[in-house]
Design a protein around this motif. Structure first.
Motif: not given
Length: 124
Positions: A24-32, A52-55, A97-99, A108-113
């Motif tokens: 993943a690349s671009g502008s985001f805060l974290r990947l869920n 998941s984000s915690d593995g 990916v849930d970004v 700020i929002t969550s969005r699937l890519y």
């Protein structure tokens, strides 16, 4: 905007292995949550694996014990190690990916890519 680029697909004989990557690349805060799906001709898109984000991980029954999903948070990448491949594993594999990051409308929002997909072909 966020881009997902997959790699690692190819053609192998039954019993072989492949390792897929999705960066993943671009502008985001974290990947869920990060997912791998596969699409076969005439079939619906099937969810193959999730991390998941915690593995924590989950797998479709059809790939349990053969596939392993993992992630490298420092590189914003999710992997799918596929072993003991079967002809029925053939298809286009896509990452999803849930970004969490800036939205087009502000805030700020969550969005699937989705990635563009990578072809996996397993011959008998």
């Amino acid at each position: 905007q966020v881009q997902l680029v997959e790699s690692g697909g190819g053609s192998v004989q039954a019993g072989g292995s492949l390792r897929l990557s999705c960066a993943a690349s671009g502008s985001f805060l974290r990947l869920n949550g990060m997912f791998w799906y596969r699409q076969t001709p005439g079939n619906q898109r099937e969810r193959v694996a999730f991390v998941s984000s915690d593995g924590g991980t989950m797998y479709a029954d059809s790939v349990k014990g053969r596939f392993a999903i993992s992630r490298d948070n420092a590189k914003n990448t999710v992997f799918l190690q596929m072993n003991s491949l079967k002809p029925e594993d053939t298809g286009v594999y896509l990452c999803n990916v849930d970004v969490y990051g800036p939205s087009d409308l502000g805030g700020i929002t969550s969005r699937l890519y989705w990635g563009q997909g990578t072809q996996v072909t397993v011959s008998s």
